[in-house]
Scaffold this motif. Structure first.
Motif, PDB file in Angstrom:
ATOM      1  N   TYR A  61       0.865  -1.173   0.000  1.00 57.23           N
ATOM      2  CA  TYR A  61       0.000   0.000   0.000  1.00 57.23           C
ATOM      3  C   TYR A  61       0.903   1.225   0.000  1.00 57.23           C
ATOM      4  CZ  TYR A  61      -3.938  -2.877   1.618  1.00 57.23           C
ATOM      5  OH  TYR A  61      -4.935  -3.797   1.738  1.00 57.23           O
TER       6      TYR A  61
ATOM      7  N   ILE B  70       0.899  -5.401   2.060  1.00 56.15           N
ATOM      8  CA  ILE B  70      -0.543  -5.620   2.137  1.00 56.15           C
ATOM      9  C   ILE B  70      -0.854  -6.636   3.231  1.00 56.15           C
ATOM     10  CG2 ILE B  70      -2.465  -6.697   0.877  1.00 56.15           C
ATOM     11  CD1 ILE B  70      -1.548  -5.152  -1.566  1.00 56.15           C
TER      12      ILE B  70
ATOM     13  N   VAL C 143      -4.649   6.233  -1.204  1.00 53.05           N
ATOM     14  CA  VAL C 143      -4.021   4.903  -1.193  1.00 53.05           C
ATOM     15  C   VAL C 143      -3.865   4.390  -2.620  1.00 53.05           C
ATOM     16  CG1 VAL C 143      -4.159   2.578  -0.245  1.00 53.05           C
ATOM     17  CG2 VAL C 143      -5.152   4.459   1.010  1.00 53.05           C
TER      18      VAL C 143
ATOM     19  N   ILE D  12      -1.859   0.877  -4.798  1.00 57.14           N
ATOM     20  CA  ILE D  12      -1.146  -0.388  -4.649  1.00 57.14           C
ATOM     21  C   ILE D  12       0.054  -0.360  -5.587  1.00 57.14           C
ATOM     22  CG2 ILE D  12      -1.268  -2.890  -4.956  1.00 57.14           C
ATOM     23  CD1 ILE D  12      -4.233  -2.685  -4.208  1.00 57.14           C
TER      24      ILE D  12
ATOM     25  N   SER E 211      -6.897  -5.107  -3.133  1.00 55.15           N
ATOM     26  CA  SER E 211      -5.654  -5.704  -2.635  1.00 55.15           C
ATOM     27  C   SER E 211      -5.870  -7.142  -2.158  1.00 55.15           C
ATOM     28  CB  SER E 211      -5.064  -4.854  -1.518  1.00 55.15           C
ATOM     29  OG  SER E 211      -5.872  -4.919  -0.371  1.00 55.15           O
TER      30      SER E 211
END
Lengths: 122, 105
Positions: A36, A71, A88, A90, B48
Motif C-alpha cells: 500500500y 498488504i 491509497v 497499490i 488488494s
C-alpha cells in the motif's frame, strides 16, 4: 524518560522503514507481495485521539507524507479507519530513495516546444 | 438606526458567526468529490485482496453514485424540523463517515 521514549520510537520507525525496504528488495524476485502506498492528505487536528494514534501506527507523522506498507489485514484496517484522510495506491515494490527523489525533481535540460519566428531560406 | 452606534446584531452581541442555512453548489460538489475519494480508498483496499472486518463494514456503505442527494447533503437530526438538517451543520463533517440514515428516517 520522554526523550528516551521518543528515541525508541524513532528507532522502531526507522527499523520498520528499513524492513519495508528490505522486503521490497526481496519481493523483486517473487513479485507476489505488493504494498500500500499511503499518503496523509488531511490533518488529524480536531479528531479523536484514536485517529492520531492510527496515523502514527502507519508511520504517518506529517501532512502529505507517503509511506509503504506490505498488504495485510492490519494495514487495511488502519487505512479504512482513516479513509477520509488518506490517498491509497497499490504498488509492486517500494521505490528507493533515489527513485523517490527523481520522481519529485523536474527533468534535466530543456526541450524545444515550439520554435519562434523561422527565417525562410529561399 | 444609522451611523456608528446603530443597533446591529454585531454591535449588540459583539461576536456573531453566521453559517448559511443551505449548502452552495460548490460546497455540494466538494462533498461529492470527498465521497468519491473515500470510495476510491475502499476500492483500492478491496482490490488488494485482504479480508478483514473493517473492509466488510466499509463495503456495506453505499457508494457516492448509489446515494440519494438527501443522504449526501443532509443528515438526520432529532431536533430539526422534518428530522433533517444540512450536512455542514455537523462538526467535522468532512472527516466523518455519514452515509446512511436511521431506519424510517
Amino acid at each position: 524518560m520522554r526523550t528516551l521514549f521518543i528515541q525508541l520510537r524513532r528507532f522502531v520507525s526507522t527499523s520498520a522503514a528499513a524492513s519495508a525496504r528490505a522486503t521490497a528488495s526481496t519481493s523483486d524476485t517473487s513479485t507476489s507481495t505488493s504494498f500500500y502506498k499511503v499518503t496523509l492528505k488531511r490533518s488529524t487536528i480536531g479528531l479523536a485521539s484514536t485517529y492520531r494514534a492510527a496515523t502514527r501506527t502507519l508511520r504517518l507523522n506529517r501532512l502529505h507524507q507517503t509511506v509503504y506498507h506490505p498488504i495485510s489485514p492490519t494495514a487495511a484496517g488502519l487505512i479504512l479507519k482513516l479513509k477520509e484522510l488518506l490517498k491509497v495506491e497499490i504498488v509492486k515494490r517500494v521505490p528507493t530513495r533515489e527513485e523517490e527523489r527523481a520522481e519529485r525533481s523536474p527533468p534535466k535540460g530543456y526541450r524545444v516546444v515550439k520554435k519562434g519566428r523561422q527565417e525562410t531560406l529561399f | 438606526m444609522f451611523g456608528t452606534f446603530r443597533s446591529t446584531l454585531v454591535a449588540q452581541s459583539g461576536l456573531l458567526w453566521k453559517s448559511p442555512f443551505r449548502l452552495s453548489t460548490t460546497r455540494k460538489a466538494n462533498i461529492r468529490k470527498r465521497l468519491k475519494a473515500v470510495d476510491e480508498v475502499i476500492r483500492v483496499v478491496a482490490d488488494s485482496g485482504v479480508q478483514c472486518k473493517a473492509l466488510d463494514e466499509a463495503q456495506t456503505l453505499p457508494t457516492e453514485s448509489e446515494m440519494s442527494p438527501r443522504d449526501k447533503y443532509t443528515v438526520f437530526s432529532r431536533h430539526a424540523v422534518g428530522y433533517r438538517k444540512s450536512m455542514h451543520k455537523v462538526p467535522k463533517f468532512t472527516k466523518k463517515t455519514i452515509r446512511t440514515s436511521p431506519e424510517g428516517f
